[in-house]
Enzyme design. Structure first.
Site, PDB file in Angstrom:
ATOM      1  N   GLY A 190      -9.299  -9.908  -3.043  1.00  0.00           N
ATOM      2  CA  GLY A 190      -9.572  -8.534  -3.438  1.00  0.00           C
ATOM      3  C   GLY A 190      -9.427  -8.366  -4.936  1.00  0.00           C
ATOM      4  O   GLY A 190      -9.545  -9.328  -5.697  1.00  0.00           O
ATOM      5  N   SER A 191      -9.142  -7.157  -5.360  1.00  0.00           N
ATOM      6  CA  SER A 191      -9.085  -6.856  -6.788  1.00  0.00           C
ATOM      7  C   SER A 191      -7.823  -7.421  -7.426  1.00  0.00           C
ATOM      8  O   SER A 191      -6.793  -7.606  -6.763  1.00  0.00           O
ATOM      9  CB  SER A 191      -9.136  -5.341  -7.010  1.00  0.00           C
ATOM     10  OG  SER A 191      -7.913  -4.737  -6.635  1.00  0.00           O
ATOM     11  N   THR A 192      -7.904  -7.663  -8.723  1.00  0.00           N
ATOM     12  CA  THR A 192      -6.746  -8.166  -9.463  1.00  0.00           C
ATOM     13  C   THR A 192      -5.607  -7.157  -9.446  1.00  0.00           C
ATOM     14  O   THR A 192      -4.434  -7.537  -9.296  1.00  0.00           O
ATOM     15  CB  THR A 192      -7.150  -8.491 -10.913  1.00  0.00           C
ATOM     16  OG1 THR A 192      -8.120  -9.554 -10.896  1.00  0.00           O
ATOM     17  CG2 THR A 192      -5.957  -8.938 -11.735  1.00  0.00           C
ATOM     18  N   ASN A 193      -5.911  -5.874  -9.566  1.00  0.00           N
ATOM     19  CA  ASN A 193      -4.856  -4.857  -9.580  1.00  0.00           C
ATOM     20  C   ASN A 193      -4.070  -4.841  -8.275  1.00  0.00           C
ATOM     21  O   ASN A 193      -2.833  -4.780  -8.284  1.00  0.00           O
ATOM     22  CB  ASN A 193      -5.455  -3.469  -9.852  1.00  0.00           C
ATOM     23  CG  ASN A 193      -5.901  -3.305 -11.294  1.00  0.00           C
ATOM     24  OD1 ASN A 193      -5.440  -4.010 -12.180  1.00  0.00           O
ATOM     25  ND2 ASN A 193      -6.810  -2.374 -11.534  1.00  0.00           N
ATOM     26  N   VAL A 194      -4.763  -4.893  -7.149  1.00  0.00           N
ATOM     27  CA  VAL A 194      -4.068  -4.917  -5.860  1.00  0.00           C
ATOM     28  C   VAL A 194      -3.319  -6.235  -5.692  1.00  0.00           C
ATOM     29  O   VAL A 194      -2.205  -6.268  -5.166  1.00  0.00           O
ATOM     30  CB  VAL A 194      -5.062  -4.695  -4.701  1.00  0.00           C
ATOM     31  CG1 VAL A 194      -4.368  -4.887  -3.351  1.00  0.00           C
ATOM     32  CG2 VAL A 194      -5.672  -3.304  -4.781  1.00  0.00           C
ATOM     33  N   GLY A 195      -3.910  -7.323  -6.150  1.00  0.00           N
ATOM     34  CA  GLY A 195      -3.242  -8.615  -6.076  1.00  0.00           C
ATOM     35  C   GLY A 195      -1.909  -8.612  -6.793  1.00  0.00           C
ATOM     36  O   GLY A 195      -0.926  -9.198  -6.317  1.00  0.00           O
ATOM     37  N   GLU A 241      -7.064 -14.692  -4.409  1.00  0.00           N
ATOM     38  CA  GLU A 241      -8.448 -14.859  -4.867  1.00  0.00           C
ATOM     39  C   GLU A 241      -8.888 -13.484  -5.329  1.00  0.00           C
ATOM     40  O   GLU A 241      -9.200 -12.618  -4.518  1.00  0.00           O
ATOM     41  CB  GLU A 241      -9.319 -15.405  -3.730  1.00  0.00           C
ATOM     42  CG  GLU A 241     -10.632 -16.009  -4.214  1.00  0.00           C
ATOM     43  CD  GLU A 241     -11.757 -15.003  -4.240  1.00  0.00           C
ATOM     44  OE1 GLU A 241     -12.036 -14.481  -5.348  1.00  0.00           O
ATOM     45  OE2 GLU A 241     -12.350 -14.735  -3.197  1.00  0.00           O
ATOM     46  N   CYS A 247     -17.626 -11.853  -5.982  1.00  0.00           N
ATOM     47  CA  CYS A 247     -16.672 -12.143  -7.058  1.00  0.00           C
ATOM     48  C   CYS A 247     -17.137 -13.263  -7.976  1.00  0.00           C
ATOM     49  O   CYS A 247     -16.676 -13.358  -9.114  1.00  0.00           O
ATOM     50  CB  CYS A 247     -15.311 -12.486  -6.467  1.00  0.00           C
ATOM     51  SG  CYS A 247     -15.353 -13.795  -5.226  1.00  0.00           S
TER      52      CYS A 247
END
EC number: 1.2.1.16
Length: 493
Positions: free
Chosen positions: A242-247, A264, A298
């Site tokens: 998913g998104s970098t922010n949520v990661g 990822e 992505c």
């Protein structure tokens, strides 16, 4: 017209709403709470899905933990056979899975078919890998009668949090690895695309996986369930796409119990074209990867760097090619590009275009949301005259926008390509082998397509660097992410 399914029960259409799957049973929320899933091509409601509470996630974790006590002792051959059977059932039910994928995600049927076929491919690969999880034996350097034995064991209960852009493939790519290693799993699919996950897990149940080995939590509140999965000490592995922010949030939460984590995350892929490469071929390769899933991939190119000597030719030919791309409902066989997943996706593409144009970029084709449609459609768009100070240089668009930059020399374009916090994929097109190898080595990414747009298949260990995450999926390294190594110092008598 809604598609007709041979087996509607795969997706819970035989009941008032689709349900979560815990300990081998299909369950609803205790208060019968549900959420709706829409078709991004029409805005119409597909159906309702159980919106379960965190208590159900706790039950799923407990069920997976209990099942792990038995499943971890399955032989490698037993695990392999179960994965093979799951792969076979996916192909036997391919038509229904493809239709559902197009219905809830929007991608054209041809792309949905490719994704479902890839699911089977991942599982067959992992079935083969399941019998190759070898350890090592070495003589001791201190005691000649000692042997040092390394064995690999499953890490344990695994939380697999999957995205909406490849809701089928990520179930197989993550789930297949976990099951091959001997782990049990809890899936948390994206709330926009839960149906295909439910169908795949129902087929896994039919394949013979024991109760509790696979569980699915459906909810409109992913953050609450994600927090439970990442902080519960029983869960020993978290794999997220998913998104970098949520990661970053999930990583922080996982730190509280020191879990093994794979991430990822977002990309900002550069696509570099040198003047010695055939322009027609470069344009074709670019369009193949860029407009797949309406640019919501992505690894799709976000920044197109073209050498100044062929820049105008590339932009002209790309513009003419994009003019021919048919946008429409994924069930229309003539559609090459479907809708974005939501209105937010349309807004982000518009934001990037407006920013670039305000700073001097030119729209050569497209540029607008298709307002006549009930779905979330956006015109495939080409921007020329793009520069490094524009949002498209630093933010992933995740939509059908081709932003074309001009570069002078190799070192300049490498510097620009690496001017990013993320590093998932990159592409280089040149007939000069020395240039190709040099650029491929210098790009700060985990995946490189050299004269080809393909960077993802079951045999490739997929993953990025920098803020695109860490850990590998598929390939020779995929199963290892779900295993731990134990060292045994054995003294012979």
């Amino acid at each position: 017209m809604a598609p007709q399914f041979k087996r509607p029960e795969l997706f819970g259409f035989d009941k008032s709403h689709a349900q979560s799957f815990v300990q081998g049973k299909w369950i609803s929320s205790p208060n019968n709470k549900t959420f709706e899933v829409d078709n991004p091509a029409t805005g119409e409601i597909i159906g309702k899905v159980a919106d379960v509470s965190v208590e159900e996630t706790k039950k799923a974790i407990s069920a997976a933990n209990e099942a792990f006590k038995t499943y971890k002792n399955f032989t490698h051959v037993q695990r392999s056979q179960l994965l093979e059977r799951w792969a076979e059932l996916i192909m036997e039910n391919k038509d229904d899975l493809v239709k559902m994928l197009t219905l809830e995600n929007g991608k054209p049927l041809s792309q949905a078919e490719m994704e479902v076929t890839t699911c089977s491919g991942y599982l067959k690969w992992y079935a083969a890998e399941a019998v190759r999880t070898f350890g090592d034996v070495a003589p001791s350097s201190l005691q000649s009668q000692n042997f040092l034995i390394s064995i690999k064991q499953p890490v344990g209960v695994s939380a697999l949090i999957t995205p909406w852009n490849f809701p089928a493939a990520m179930i197989a790519r993550k789930g297949g690895a976990a099951l091959a290693a001997g782990c049990t799993a809890i899936f948390l699919p994206a709330f926009r695309t839960p149906y295909v996950c439910l169908g795949l897990v129902r087929l896994a149940q039919e394949a013979g996986f024991p109760d509790g080995v696979l569980n699915v939590i459906t909810s409109s509140d992913a953050s609450a369930h994600g927090k439970e999965l990442t902080t519960n000490p029983i869960v020993r592995k978290v794999s997220f796409t998913g998104s970098t922010n949520v990661g970053k949030i999930l990583m922080g939460q996982s730190a509280s119990t020191i879990k093994k984590v794979s991430m990822e995350l977002g990309g900002n892929a550069p696509f570099i074209v040198f003047p010695d490469f055939p322009i027609d071929q470069a344009v074709e390769s670019f369009c193949t990867i860029k407009f797949n899933s309406c640019g919501q991939v992505c690894v799709c190119p976000n920044r197109v760097y073209v050498h100044k000597n062929v820049y105008d030719e590339f932009v002209s030919k790309l513009t003419e090619k994009v003019k021919t791309i048919k946008v429409g409902d994924g069930f229309d066989s003539s559609s090459a590009v479907g809708p974005l997943i939501s209105q937010d996706g349309c807004k982000k593409v518009s934001k990037h275009i407006e920013d670039a144009v305000s700073k001097g970029a030119k729209i050569t084709v497209g540029g607008k949301e298709i307002s006549s449609s009930k779905g979330y459609f956006f015109e495939p768009t080409v921007l020329s005259g793009v520069t490094q100070d524009m949002l498209v240089a630093s933010e992933e668009t995740f939509g059908p926008l081709a932003s074309v930059f001009k570069f002078d020399d190799t070192e300049e374009v490498i510097e620009w390509a690496n001017d990013s916090d993320v590093g998932l994929a990159g592409y280089v097109f040149t007939n000069n082998l020395s240039t190709m190898i040099h650029v491929a080595k210098e790009l700060e990414v985990g995946l490189v397509g050299a004269n080809i747009e393909m960077v993802d298949e079951p045999f490739i260990s997929f993953g990025g660097i920098k803020q695109s995450g860490f850990g590998k999926e598929a390939g020779r390294l995929g199963v290892q992410e779900f295993m731990v190594v134990k060292e045994i110092n054995l003294k012979t008598l």
